[in-house]
Design a protein around this motif. Structure first.
Motif, PDB file in Angstrom:
ATOM      1  N   UNK A  76       0.840  -1.188   0.000  1.00 59.69           N
ATOM      2  CA  UNK A  76       0.000   0.000   0.000  1.00 59.69           C
ATOM      3  C   UNK A  76       0.880   1.245   0.000  1.00 59.69           C
ATOM      4  N   UNK A  77       0.397   2.260  -0.691  1.00 58.07           N
ATOM      5  CA  UNK A  77       1.086   3.552  -0.709  1.00 58.07           C
ATOM      6  C   UNK A  77       0.122   4.632  -0.254  1.00 58.07           C
ATOM      7  N   UNK A  78       0.674   5.661   0.326  1.00 55.46           N
ATOM      8  CA  UNK A  78      -0.138   6.793   0.776  1.00 55.46           C
ATOM      9  C   UNK A  78       0.622   8.075   0.445  1.00 55.46           C
ATOM     10  N   UNK A  79       0.065   8.843  -0.458  1.00 57.60           N
ATOM     11  CA  UNK A  79       0.662  10.119  -0.847  1.00 57.60           C
ATOM     12  C   UNK A  79       0.057  11.229  -0.007  1.00 57.60           C
ATOM     13  N   UNK A  80       0.917  12.020   0.602  1.00 51.14           N
ATOM     14  CA  UNK A  80       0.476  13.090   1.489  1.00 51.14           C
ATOM     15  C   UNK A  80       0.753  14.454   0.868  1.00 51.14           C
ATOM     16  N   UNK A  81      -0.113  15.399   1.161  1.00 49.43           N
ATOM     17  CA  UNK A  81       0.089  16.767   0.705  1.00 49.43           C
ATOM     18  C   UNK A  81      -0.552  17.713   1.700  1.00 49.43           C
ATOM     19  N   UNK A  82      -0.210  18.964   1.591  1.00 47.71           N
ATOM     20  CA  UNK A  82      -0.855  19.976   2.403  1.00 47.71           C
ATOM     21  C   UNK A  82       0.040  20.644   3.419  1.00 47.71           C
ATOM     22  N   UNK A  83       1.041  19.947   3.928  1.00 40.91           N
ATOM     23  CA  UNK A  83       1.995  20.549   4.844  1.00 40.91           C
ATOM     24  C   UNK A  83       3.198  19.645   4.938  1.00 40.91           C
ATOM     25  N   UNK A  84       4.163  20.012   5.762  1.00 38.09           N
ATOM     26  CA  UNK A  84       5.413  19.283   5.822  1.00 38.09           C
ATOM     27  C   UNK A  84       5.199  17.820   6.193  1.00 38.09           C
ATOM     28  N   UNK A  85       5.511  16.944   5.260  1.00 36.51           N
ATOM     29  CA  UNK A  85       5.342  15.521   5.497  1.00 36.51           C
ATOM     30  C   UNK A  85       6.413  14.999   6.425  1.00 36.51           C
ATOM     31  N   UNK A  86       7.615  15.514   6.257  1.00 37.39           N
ATOM     32  CA  UNK A  86       8.753  14.966   7.005  1.00 37.39           C
ATOM     33  C   UNK A  86       8.595  15.138   8.506  1.00 37.39           C
ATOM     34  N   UNK A  87       7.757  16.059   8.951  1.00 41.00           N
ATOM     35  CA  UNK A  87       7.568  16.288  10.390  1.00 41.00           C
ATOM     36  C   UNK A  87       6.336  15.576  10.936  1.00 41.00           C
ATOM     37  N   UNK A  88       5.666  14.789  10.095  1.00 40.76           N
ATOM     38  CA  UNK A  88       4.420  14.134  10.493  1.00 40.76           C
ATOM     39  C   UNK A  88       4.655  12.683  10.906  1.00 40.76           C
ATOM     40  N   UNK A  89       4.008  12.328  11.988  1.00 40.82           N
ATOM     41  CA  UNK A  89       3.965  10.918  12.383  1.00 40.82           C
ATOM     42  C   UNK A  89       2.889  10.232  11.542  1.00 40.82           C
ATOM     43  N   UNK A  90       3.278   9.219  10.806  1.00 44.31           N
ATOM     44  CA  UNK A  90       2.388   8.581   9.844  1.00 44.31           C
ATOM     45  C   UNK A  90       2.053   7.157  10.280  1.00 44.31           C
ATOM     46  N   UNK A  91       0.943   6.655   9.771  1.00 46.96           N
ATOM     47  CA  UNK A  91       0.593   5.286  10.135  1.00 46.96           C
ATOM     48  C   UNK A  91      -0.524   4.714   9.298  1.00 46.96           C
ATOM     49  N   UNK A  92      -0.848   3.479   9.604  1.00 38.42           N
ATOM     50  CA  UNK A  92      -1.924   2.752   8.945  1.00 38.42           C
ATOM     51  C   UNK A  92      -2.848   2.135   9.994  1.00 38.42           C
ATOM     52  N   UNK A  93      -4.136   2.202   9.693  1.00 40.20           N
ATOM     53  CA  UNK A  93      -5.167   1.537  10.474  1.00 40.20           C
ATOM     54  C   UNK A  93      -5.959   0.657   9.510  1.00 40.20           C
ATOM     55  N   UNK A  94      -6.792  -0.200  10.055  1.00 44.46           N
ATOM     56  CA  UNK A  94      -7.672  -1.006   9.210  1.00 44.46           C
ATOM     57  C   UNK A  94      -8.998  -1.253   9.916  1.00 44.46           C
ATOM     58  N   UNK A  95     -10.015  -1.506   9.106  1.00 49.83           N
ATOM     59  CA  UNK A  95     -11.332  -1.786   9.645  1.00 49.83           C
ATOM     60  C   UNK A  95     -11.954  -2.939   8.863  1.00 49.83           C
ATOM     61  N   UNK A  96     -12.155  -4.042   9.547  1.00 50.04           N
ATOM     62  CA  UNK A  96     -12.795  -5.201   8.950  1.00 50.04           C
ATOM     63  C   UNK A  96     -14.312  -5.075   9.096  1.00 50.04           C
ATOM     64  N   UNK A  97     -15.070  -5.765   8.251  1.00 45.92           N
ATOM     65  CA  UNK A  97     -16.535  -5.683   8.337  1.00 45.92           C
ATOM     66  C   UNK A  97     -17.043  -6.054   9.727  1.00 45.92           C
ATOM     67  N   UNK A  98     -17.872  -5.189  10.290  1.00 39.95           N
ATOM     68  CA  UNK A  98     -18.452  -5.461  11.590  1.00 39.95           C
ATOM     69  C   UNK A  98     -17.540  -5.231  12.766  1.00 39.95           C
ATOM     70  N   UNK A  99     -16.345  -4.709  12.505  1.00 40.62           N
ATOM     71  CA  UNK A  99     -15.393  -4.471  13.594  1.00 40.62           C
ATOM     72  C   UNK A  99     -14.995  -3.005  13.654  1.00 40.62           C
ATOM     73  N   UNK A 100     -14.414  -2.635  14.777  1.00 42.59           N
ATOM     74  CA  UNK A 100     -13.938  -1.272  14.932  1.00 42.59           C
ATOM     75  C   UNK A 100     -12.610  -1.089  14.193  1.00 42.59           C
ATOM     76  N   UNK A 101     -12.323   0.144  13.856  1.00 41.87           N
ATOM     77  CA  UNK A 101     -11.045   0.452  13.232  1.00 41.87           C
ATOM     78  C   UNK A 101      -9.930   0.160  14.223  1.00 41.87           C
TER      79      UNK A 101
END
Length: 121
Positions: free
Chosen positions: A20-45
């Motif tokens: 998976x890739x995630x392209x970021x824009x809008x402000x300084x990316x290098x200073x941002x803590x980044x991550x991934x979450x997921x949500x399965x059907x019927x479950x919480x993120x």
């Protein structure tokens, strides 16, 4: 404001891989803590992985040794390499920015629209 656009989701058989890739824009990316979450059907993120500005990484236990998060600050992009995928990894995967911990819970201030990952047995 941070804008996040995920790509790379799809369908794969158990044992396969996706990146998976995630392209970021809008402000300084290098200073941002980044991550991934997921949500399965019927479950919480749920939290999947995070990468700090200096490269420190965190993973939920169920993906340790199988998933790898990385970032390319020159491209304003964060990646999630997913290997040995299992049917229980099926979910919508969300890129997130400005992660923080509230007690034992991971949270984020900015979210992408999500990308579907489906793993068949």
């Amino acid at each position: 404001q941070v804008y996040l656009v995920e790509s790379g989701g799809g369908s794969v058989q158990a044992g396969g891989s996706l990146r998976l890739s995630c392209a970021a824009s809008g402000r300084s990316f290098s200073s941002s803590r980044m991550g991934w979450f997921r949500q399965a059907p019927g479950k919480e993120r749920e939290f999947v992985a995070a990468i700090w500005t200096g490269g420190l990484t965190y993973y939920t236990d169920s993906v340790k040794g199988r998933f790898t998060i990385s970032r390319d600050n020159a491209k304003n992009t964060v990646y999630l390499q997913m290997n040995s995928l299992q049917p229980e990894d099926t979910a919508v995967y969300y890129c997130a920015a400005d992660l923080f911990r509230s007690g034992s819970t991971w949270r984020a201030n900015y979210w992408g629209q999500g990308t579907q990952v489906t793993v068949s047995s």
